[in-house]
Write a protein that holds these residues in place. Structure first.
Motif, PDB file in Angstrom:
ATOM      1  N   ASP A  25       0.826  -1.204   0.000  1.00 43.81           N
ATOM      2  CA  ASP A  25       0.000   0.000   0.000  1.00 43.81           C
ATOM      3  C   ASP A  25       0.861   1.254   0.000  1.00 43.81           C
ATOM      4  OD1 ASP A  25      -2.001   1.844   0.205  1.00 43.81           O
ATOM      5  OD2 ASP A  25      -2.577   1.344   2.242  1.00 43.81           O
ATOM      6  N   GLN A  26       1.516   1.552   1.144  1.00 43.08           N
ATOM      7  CA  GLN A  26       2.153   2.859   1.259  1.00 43.08           C
ATOM      8  C   GLN A  26       3.614   2.794   1.678  1.00 43.08           C
ATOM      9  OE1 GLN A  26      -0.162   1.860   3.620  1.00 43.08           O
ATOM     10  NE2 GLN A  26       0.878   2.079   5.556  1.00 43.08           N
ATOM     11  N   MET A  27       4.289   1.661   1.448  1.00 40.84           N
ATOM     12  CA  MET A  27       5.669   1.549   1.913  1.00 40.84           C
ATOM     13  C   MET A  27       6.592   2.641   1.352  1.00 40.84           C
ATOM     14  SD  MET A  27       7.509   0.118   4.070  1.00 40.84           S
ATOM     15  CE  MET A  27       6.434  -1.220   4.575  1.00 40.84           C
ATOM     16  N   PRO A  28       6.456   3.067   0.080  1.00 41.14           N
ATOM     17  CA  PRO A  28       7.315   4.159  -0.393  1.00 41.14           C
ATOM     18  C   PRO A  28       7.174   5.431   0.449  1.00 41.14           C
ATOM     19  CG  PRO A  28       6.302   3.055  -2.254  1.00 41.14           C
ATOM     20  CD  PRO A  28       5.654   2.496  -1.028  1.00 41.14           C
ATOM     21  N   LYS A  29       5.961   5.685   0.950  1.00 43.97           N
ATOM     22  CA  LYS A  29       5.767   6.865   1.800  1.00 43.97           C
ATOM     23  C   LYS A  29       6.541   6.714   3.106  1.00 43.97           C
ATOM     24  CE  LYS A  29       3.262   9.924   1.308  1.00 43.97           C
ATOM     25  NZ  LYS A  29       3.462  11.276   0.760  1.00 43.97           N
ATOM     26  N   HIS A  30       6.550   5.505   3.685  1.00 50.11           N
ATOM     27  CA  HIS A  30       7.313   5.278   4.909  1.00 50.11           C
ATOM     28  C   HIS A  30       8.816   5.452   4.644  1.00 50.11           C
ATOM     29  CE1 HIS A  30       3.963   4.118   7.350  1.00 50.11           C
ATOM     30  NE2 HIS A  30       3.633   3.112   6.576  1.00 50.11           N
ATOM     31  N   VAL A  31       9.285   4.927   3.528  1.00 58.39           N
ATOM     32  CA  VAL A  31      10.712   5.034   3.205  1.00 58.39           C
ATOM     33  C   VAL A  31      11.114   6.498   3.034  1.00 58.39           C
ATOM     34  CG1 VAL A  31      12.487   4.476   1.498  1.00 58.39           C
ATOM     35  CG2 VAL A  31      10.825   2.731   2.181  1.00 58.39           C
ATOM     36  N   SER A  32      10.328   7.237   2.259  1.00 54.58           N
ATOM     37  CA  SER A  32      10.670   8.647   2.016  1.00 54.58           C
ATOM     38  C   SER A  32      10.587   9.459   3.303  1.00 54.58           C
ATOM     39  CB  SER A  32       9.755   9.242   0.941  1.00 54.58           C
ATOM     40  OG  SER A  32       8.403   9.213   1.345  1.00 54.58           O
ATOM     41  N   SER A  33       9.584   9.190   4.151  1.00 50.81           N
ATOM     42  CA  SER A  33       9.462   9.926   5.411  1.00 50.81           C
ATOM     43  C   SER A  33      10.629   9.593   6.336  1.00 50.81           C
ATOM     44  CB  SER A  33       8.134   9.593   6.094  1.00 50.81           C
ATOM     45  OG  SER A  33       7.036  10.043   5.329  1.00 50.81           O
ATOM     46  N   GLY A  34      11.050   8.338   6.340  1.00 45.77           N
ATOM     47  CA  GLY A  34      12.188   7.956   7.160  1.00 45.77           C
ATOM     48  C   GLY A  34      13.465   8.650   6.715  1.00 45.77           C
ATOM     49  N   LEU A  35      13.670   8.740   5.393  1.00 42.64           N
ATOM     50  CA  LEU A  35      14.876   9.377   4.881  1.00 42.64           C
ATOM     51  C   LEU A  35      14.848  10.892   5.072  1.00 42.64           C
ATOM     52  CD1 LEU A  35      15.301   7.334   1.562  1.00 42.64           C
ATOM     53  CD2 LEU A  35      16.708   7.167   3.618  1.00 42.64           C
ATOM     54  N   LEU A  36      13.672  11.485   4.935  1.00 40.65           N
ATOM     55  CA  LEU A  36      13.564  12.941   5.036  1.00 40.65           C
ATOM     56  C   LEU A  36      13.521  13.423   6.481  1.00 40.65           C
ATOM     57  CD1 LEU A  36      11.004  13.766   2.203  1.00 40.65           C
ATOM     58  CD2 LEU A  36      13.314  14.659   2.382  1.00 40.65           C
ATOM     59  N   TYR A  37      12.761  12.711   7.320  1.00 41.72           N
ATOM     60  CA  TYR A  37      12.471  13.227   8.653  1.00 41.72           C
ATOM     61  C   TYR A  37      13.016  12.356   9.779  1.00 41.72           C
ATOM     62  CZ  TYR A  37       9.124  15.462   5.541  1.00 41.72           C
ATOM     63  OH  TYR A  37       8.552  16.107   4.489  1.00 41.72           O
ATOM     64  N   GLY A  38      13.641  11.225   9.435  1.00 42.40           N
ATOM     65  CA  GLY A  38      14.252  10.398  10.465  1.00 42.40           C
ATOM     66  C   GLY A  38      13.328   9.392  11.107  1.00 42.40           C
ATOM     67  N   ASP A  39      12.071   9.329  10.706  1.00 43.82           N
ATOM     68  CA  ASP A  39      11.113   8.393  11.298  1.00 43.82           C
ATOM     69  C   ASP A  39      10.107   7.999  10.223  1.00 43.82           C
ATOM     70  OD1 ASP A  39       9.072   7.074  12.651  1.00 43.82           O
ATOM     71  OD2 ASP A  39       9.265   8.308  14.450  1.00 43.82           O
ATOM     72  N   PRO A  40       9.989   6.712   9.912  1.00 40.97           N
ATOM     73  CA  PRO A  40       9.063   6.294   8.857  1.00 40.97           C
ATOM     74  C   PRO A  40       7.596   6.572   9.173  1.00 40.97           C
ATOM     75  CG  PRO A  40       9.966   4.383  10.005  1.00 40.97           C
ATOM     76  CD  PRO A  40      10.752   5.570  10.476  1.00 40.97           C
ATOM     77  N   LEU A  41       7.291   6.859  10.432  1.00 43.36           N
ATOM     78  CA  LEU A  41       5.910   7.168  10.800  1.00 43.36           C
ATOM     79  C   LEU A  41       5.650   8.674  10.856  1.00 43.36           C
ATOM     80  CD1 LEU A  41       5.247   4.493  13.572  1.00 43.36           C
ATOM     81  CD2 LEU A  41       4.657   4.414  11.146  1.00 43.36           C
ATOM     82  N   ALA A  42       6.675   9.498  10.612  1.00 36.47           N
ATOM     83  CA  ALA A  42       6.506  10.955  10.593  1.00 36.47           C
ATOM     84  C   ALA A  42       6.027  11.367   9.205  1.00 36.47           C
ATOM     85  CB  ALA A  42       7.814  11.657  10.953  1.00 36.47           C
ATOM     86  N   ILE A  43       4.775  11.076   8.926  1.00 34.97           N
ATOM     87  CA  ILE A  43       4.213  11.293   7.590  1.00 34.97           C
ATOM     88  C   ILE A  43       3.489  12.629   7.562  1.00 34.97           C
ATOM     89  CG2 ILE A  43       2.542  10.433   5.905  1.00 34.97           C
ATOM     90  CD1 ILE A  43       3.152   7.622   6.960  1.00 34.97           C
ATOM     91  N   PRO A  44       3.886  13.549   6.697  1.00 32.38           N
ATOM     92  CA  PRO A  44       3.217  14.849   6.635  1.00 32.38           C
ATOM     93  C   PRO A  44       1.783  14.714   6.127  1.00 32.38           C
ATOM     94  CG  PRO A  44       4.789  14.621   4.840  1.00 32.38           C
ATOM     95  CD  PRO A  44       4.984  13.430   5.724  1.00 32.38           C
ATOM     96  N   VAL A  45       0.900  15.484   6.721  1.00 33.34           N
ATOM     97  CA  VAL A  45      -0.517  15.453   6.346  1.00 33.34           C
ATOM     98  C   VAL A  45      -0.840  16.711   5.545  1.00 33.34           C
ATOM     99  CG1 VAL A  45      -2.888  15.458   7.220  1.00 33.34           C
ATOM    100  CG2 VAL A  45      -1.132  14.086   8.365  1.00 33.34           C
ATOM    101  N   PRO A  46      -1.327  16.587   4.319  1.00 35.05           N
ATOM    102  CA  PRO A  46      -1.619  17.776   3.510  1.00 35.05           C
ATOM    103  C   PRO A  46      -2.802  18.558   4.069  1.00 35.05           C
ATOM    104  CG  PRO A  46      -2.422  15.790   2.417  1.00 35.05           C
ATOM    105  CD  PRO A  46      -1.643  15.331   3.611  1.00 35.05           C
TER     106      PRO A  46
END
Length: 275
Positions: free
Chosen positions: A136-157
């Motif tokens: 489903d959304q693993m690329p979002k977890h990977v990008s959030s982990g690389l950008l923000y240091g935590d795969p669960l730190a997902i920005p909400v629009p």
């Protein structure tokens, strides 16, 4: 005794408000909470059927152990003994990766689901882990982990106050959105259009969301990264990068500019099949 309870629907991350009617220990009705400041009464078919789900006769309420080829109810002690008898020989004979773990979506929406799977996985030491997130959304977890240091730190629009919404490869008119924490995503898209906002969709398919868009870019499948890097190139080339107060939190922007230098719009137009 019948009572009414106000709850947040636990079936996805949209967090819609629910008004639940409870008779004894049974849920007899569920509807959207019109007074919820976030979802404003919206509820999807999953939330509306919460009572039926809770009372489903096929819902497991006790452990099952297979005896002579038939699943029968068992105690928790019997269930844990069966798990130990089945898993330990496999791990000892073939290593921990021989045990595959598949975790479903509800694990994310319960405290128990967040607590116990990590303990199990740590004990198994298996890398063969597959989840609903995997497809489903693993690329979002990977990008959030690389950008923000935590795969669960997902920005909400901020869908309710945006002027230009760019959607890449998603179809929220059918899926109702994902990882956006947005009850009634289709309604929010329509509200964007009503207030004069712009909707751009990048997707090889002509989805319902694409049909609603001001502009639909039917990109060649698999070339999203080229298009995005060309956008980065243009931001730097036209002097549109302004980190402002975020500069203290961003590193190696110059390296990103260097990497994007060769990805001009003209260079990626052919591979992306976009003029």
């Amino acid at each position: 005794m019948t009572r009414t309870a106000l709850r947040i629907c636990p079936l996805c991350e949209a967090t819609c408000g629910l008004t639940v009617t409870v008779d004894g220990d049974r849920i007899t009705a569920a509807r959207g909470d019109r007074d919820d400041v976030f979802s404003k009464g919206f509820v999807c078919p999953k939330g509306a059927s919460f009572g039926e789900l809770d009372a489903d006769p096929d819902r497991l309420t006790r452990p099952l152990v297979r005896r002579d080829g038939v699943l029968t109810e068992a105690t928790w002690d019997e269930a844990f003994a069966a798990v130990q008898a089945g898993l330990r020989p496999v791990v000892e004979a073939h290593g921990p990766d021989a045990v595959a773990v598949v975790l479903g979506n509800p694990n994310v929406h319960t405290v128990a689901g967040a607590l116990y799977p990590p303990v199990l996985l740590a004990g198994l030491r298996s890398r063969s882990v597959f989840t609903a997130s995997t497809v489903d959304q693993m690329p979002k977890h990977v990008s959030s982990g690389l950008l923000y240091g935590d795969p669960l730190a997902i920005p909400v629009p901020d869908l309710d106050r945006t002027d230009h919404l760019l959607i890449i490869g998603a179809n929220p008119m059918d899926s109702n959105g994902s990882l956006c924490t947005a009850p009634d995503f289709p309604g929010r898209i329509r509200a964007l259009r009503r207030r004069g906002g712009r909707l751009t969709v990048i997707d090889p398919r002509r989805t319902r969301t694409a049909k609603l868009a001001d502009e639909h870019l039917a990109i060649r499948p698999g070339t999203d990264a080229l298009l995005l890097f060309a956008m980065v190139h243009v931001l730097f080339e036209e002097g549109l990068v302004d980190l402002g107060e975020r500069a203290a939190h961003v590193v190696q922007a110059d390296e990103v500019e260097r990497l994007a230098a060769g990805f001009t719009p003209e260079a990626v137009a052919g591979p992306c099949d976009l003029p």
